[in-house]
Each structure stands twice: as structure tokens, then as C-alpha cells.
Design an enzyme around this catalytic site. Structure first.
Site, PDB file in Angstrom:
ATOM      1  N   ARG A  23      19.440 -23.831  14.412  1.00  0.00           N
ATOM      2  CA  ARG A  23      18.996 -22.693  13.596  1.00  0.00           C
ATOM      3  C   ARG A  23      19.850 -22.504  12.343  1.00  0.00           C
ATOM      4  NH1 ARG A  23      17.613 -18.261  18.373  1.00  0.00           N
ATOM      5  NH2 ARG A  23      15.892 -19.445  19.281  1.00  0.00           N
ATOM      6  N   LYS A  45      15.565 -24.423  -2.054  1.00  0.00           N
ATOM      7  CA  LYS A  45      14.316 -24.937  -1.495  1.00  0.00           C
ATOM      8  C   LYS A  45      14.586 -26.269  -0.810  1.00  0.00           C
ATOM      9  CE  LYS A  45      10.532 -23.116  -4.317  1.00  0.00           C
ATOM     10  NZ  LYS A  45       9.438 -23.520  -5.226  1.00  0.00           N
ATOM     11  N   GLU A  87      12.280 -32.242 -15.951  1.00  0.00           N
ATOM     12  CA  GLU A  87      12.660 -30.929 -15.432  1.00  0.00           C
ATOM     13  C   GLU A  87      13.535 -30.166 -16.427  1.00  0.00           C
ATOM     14  OE1 GLU A  87      11.430 -29.468 -12.975  1.00  0.00           O
ATOM     15  OE2 GLU A  87      10.868 -30.872 -11.390  1.00  0.00           O
ATOM     16  N   LYS A 129      17.921 -21.716 -14.030  1.00  0.00           N
ATOM     17  CA  LYS A 129      17.350 -21.690 -12.678  1.00  0.00           C
ATOM     18  C   LYS A 129      18.057 -20.665 -11.803  1.00  0.00           C
ATOM     19  CE  LYS A 129      15.524 -24.303  -8.908  1.00  0.00           C
ATOM     20  NZ  LYS A 129      15.107 -25.614  -8.374  1.00  0.00           N
ATOM     21  N   GLU A 139      10.487 -16.784  -3.959  1.00  0.00           N
ATOM     22  CA  GLU A 139       9.274 -17.026  -4.742  1.00  0.00           C
ATOM     23  C   GLU A 139       8.176 -16.007  -4.452  1.00  0.00           C
ATOM     24  OE1 GLU A 139       6.510 -20.864  -5.566  1.00  0.00           O
ATOM     25  OE2 GLU A 139       8.656 -21.226  -5.633  1.00  0.00           O
ATOM     26  N   ARG A 143       9.951 -16.509  -9.532  1.00  0.00           N
ATOM     27  CA  ARG A 143      10.413 -17.885  -9.334  1.00  0.00           C
ATOM     28  C   ARG A 143       9.302 -18.908  -9.524  1.00  0.00           C
ATOM     29  NH1 ARG A 143      14.466 -20.363  -4.685  1.00  0.00           N
ATOM     30  NH2 ARG A 143      14.226 -22.528  -5.324  1.00  0.00           N
ATOM     31  N   ASN A 147       7.596 -23.700 -11.611  1.00  0.00           N
ATOM     32  CA  ASN A 147       6.631 -24.739 -11.246  1.00  0.00           C
ATOM     33  C   ASN A 147       5.720 -25.130 -12.406  1.00  0.00           C
ATOM     34  OD1 ASN A 147       7.339 -25.074  -8.424  1.00  0.00           O
ATOM     35  ND2 ASN A 147       6.471 -23.044  -8.093  1.00  0.00           N
ATOM     36  N   HIS A 150       3.866 -28.385 -12.311  1.00  0.00           N
ATOM     37  CA  HIS A 150       3.960 -28.911 -10.949  1.00  0.00           C
ATOM     38  C   HIS A 150       2.637 -28.892 -10.192  1.00  0.00           C
ATOM     39  CE1 HIS A 150       8.167 -28.675 -11.889  1.00  0.00           C
ATOM     40  NE2 HIS A 150       8.537 -29.047 -10.691  1.00  0.00           N
ATOM     41  N   HIS A 154       2.002 -32.284  -8.668  1.00  0.00           N
ATOM     42  CA  HIS A 154       1.965 -32.521  -7.222  1.00  0.00           C
ATOM     43  C   HIS A 154       0.662 -33.195  -6.810  1.00  0.00           C
ATOM     44  CE1 HIS A 154       5.174 -29.246  -6.141  1.00  0.00           C
ATOM     45  NE2 HIS A 154       5.693 -30.320  -6.718  1.00  0.00           N
ATOM     46  N   HIS A 167       8.490 -37.936  -9.247  1.00  0.00           N
ATOM     47  CA  HIS A 167       8.202 -36.503  -9.374  1.00  0.00           C
ATOM     48  C   HIS A 167       8.236 -36.059 -10.834  1.00  0.00           C
ATOM     49  CE1 HIS A 167       8.142 -32.232  -8.567  1.00  0.00           C
ATOM     50  NE2 HIS A 167       9.295 -32.071  -9.181  1.00  0.00           N
TER      51      HIS A 167
END
Length: 267
Positions: A23, A45, A87, A129, A139, A143, A147, A150, A154, A167
Site C-alpha cells: 500500500r 502521476k 513537452e 508544472k 487533476e 491540471r 495535457n 495529449h 495518446h 510519446h
């Protein structure tokens, strides 16, 4: 304690493992690619890909420390360095047009890996960032502007098969598509779209998306984008530019998105 020594994929895998094991155990990010140093190692993330979509299985889990050693960037293939620049470029249209202008003046130095130029963009990218993540870690709203490019990007990665396009390459072509969509919605003018496209080209990145389906390319893009994490109830939510330096989340009619995809993809 786990150490993620490598690029974004290594950072995501290690962070996700750290979040799940017992955990949660502590981990440290030691990003060795430009993309990881300016983006994926910062913000917490962590995720792994699924055939249906990018980063579909993961957790928000912050590292104890992020160590960016610029010397590691000298080991990168040119294609990997360019992917990281995508980026970096992203931060300008969504938050800092002064950075964007700086990139226009210093892109050649970045491509040549001049240490001072790299240090500047790594530091400034992390500052932007961190400010966005600090205001919206999970998010819930703000936030999502990170993206930019993206949603289309993606779809490219998933549609081509992970690893065929890097990417950053998907994000680069995706930013051009998102900029054209912003223009069609009356949010920016054509000169801004041209300016962004030109900068992406100078970084050695693609500005046109690939064809994912010879029969219905736009339909395939839409299908993949509907399973994107930013979609809500099957409605695709795009990060668009609401004037240079300001991003907004909004949907767009499928017909308009189809026109942009047809315009911006390789024939």
C-alpha cells in the site's frame, strides 16, 4: 526505497509499483531523458498502458525526491531528445508565452544540447508544472491543461502500437491538431498556429499525424479518443488554446474534429 533510473516508462512503472506494494513504499525519481526531466518525473502521476488506452492503470503517488542530472541527456539519441522538446514546447501555449519566445530564439542551442539552454528549460518546465500540480494535484480541473496535445497524441500512440511513435512525437502532432481545432473554434488566429507548427518542426518533431485507418481515419481517432481519461460520458474533452498563453478544456463537434484530423494527417 525504490529508485526509478531511466526515462518516463521506467518512472511510471517504478512509481506504480511503489504505490501498490504494501500500500505504498517510498521511491525516488532519477529521470535520464529530457521528457522525463521536464514532465513525467514531476507531479506524481504513475501508470502503465492498456491496449484500450494510454496510462489507463495507475495511481497518484508522489516521489520523495526528483534528481535531474543534465549529463544524462548527452547519452540520448536525437529522436529521444526531440521527443522531450515536445513537452517543453507545450508549456508555452498553455502558460508562458515568454518561454515560447525564448524557445524560438534558442531552439538551435537546445537541439545542439548546450548545457545552459537545457538547464534553463528543465528548471522553467519544472516550475510551471509544479505550480499547476500544486494547485490541482489530482487533476480535478486546472491540471488537465498539462495535457495539451495529449488527447490526439495518446490516440496516435494507441492506434500505432506503443513504441512505434514516441510519446513526445504523438504530443507534437497532437499539439498541431489541437491548435488547428482552437483556430476553427475562433480561439486563436492562423498566425499562432503557424508559429507553433514552425517551432515544432525546428525541434525535429512531426507536425502531421499518421493514418490509423485507411477506410475511416478520423473515425478511428475519435474511437480511441473516446476512451481517453479526459473523456466524460463518451464526450471528448480537448485542451485548447484560448489565446496564446492560456488553455481551456472544452468539447467540440465531431464533424469539426473530423475536419481537423483530415487536414492534419498524412495522406
Amino acid at each position: 526505497m525504490l529508485y526509478a533510473l531511466g526515462g518516463g516508462v521506467i518512472g511510471d512503472m517504478t512509481g506504480f509499483a511503489a504505490a501498490c506494494y504494501m500500500r505504498g513504499v517510498p521511491f525516488v525519481q532519477v529521470p535520464t531523458t529530457l521528457l522525463a526531466q521536464v514532465d513525467s518525473s514531476v507531479g506524481g502521476k504513475t501508470a502503465i498502458n492498456h491496449p484500450l488506452g494510454k496510462n489507463m492503470i495507475g495511481a497518484f503517488y508522489q516521489p520523495q525526491l526528483v534528481v535531474c542530472d543534465l549529463d544524462t541527456l548527452n547519452t540520448l539519441p536525437a529522436r529521444e531528445l526531440a521527443a522531450g522538446l515536445a513537452e517543453v514546447i507545450k508549456y508555452g501555449p498553455i502558460a508562458d508565452m515568454e518561454l515560447f519566445a525564448w524557445l524560438e530564439a534558442h531552439m538551435d542551442a537546445l537541439v545542439a544540447r548546450e548545457r545552459g539552454a537545457l538547464a534553463h528549460v528543465v528548471k522553467r518546465s519544472c516550475e510551471i508544472k509544479a505550480a499547476v500540480v500544486g494547485a490541482d494535484e489530482r487533476e480535478a480541473g486546472l491540471r488537465a491543461i498539462l495535457n495539451f496535445g495529449h488527447t490526439f497524441g495518446h490516440a496516435i500512440e494507441a492506434g500505432m502500437g506503443y513504441g512505434v511513435w514516441l510519446h513526445g512525437e504523438g504530443v507534437a502532432a497532437g499539439m498541431v491538431m489541437a491548435a488547428h481545432l482552437s483556430q476553427r473554434l475562433g480561439l486563436v488566429d492562423g498566425s499562432f498556429v503557424e508559429r507553433l507548427t514552425r517551432l515544432i518542426e525546428r525541434a525535429g518533431l512531426p507536425t502531421r499525424g499518421p493514418v490509423l485507418d485507411a477506410q475511416d481515419n478520423a473515425g478511428r481517432y475519435l474511437e480511441l479518443m473516446r476512451v481517453d481519461k479526459k473523456a466524460e460520458g463518451g464526450e471528448i474533452r480537448f485542451v485548447l488554446i484560448d489565446g496564446p498563453g492560456k488553455a481551456v478544456m472544452r468539447s467540440a463537434p465531431d464533424a469539426l474534429v473530423r475536419e481537423v484530423i483530415d487536414q492534419c494527417c498524412a495522406s
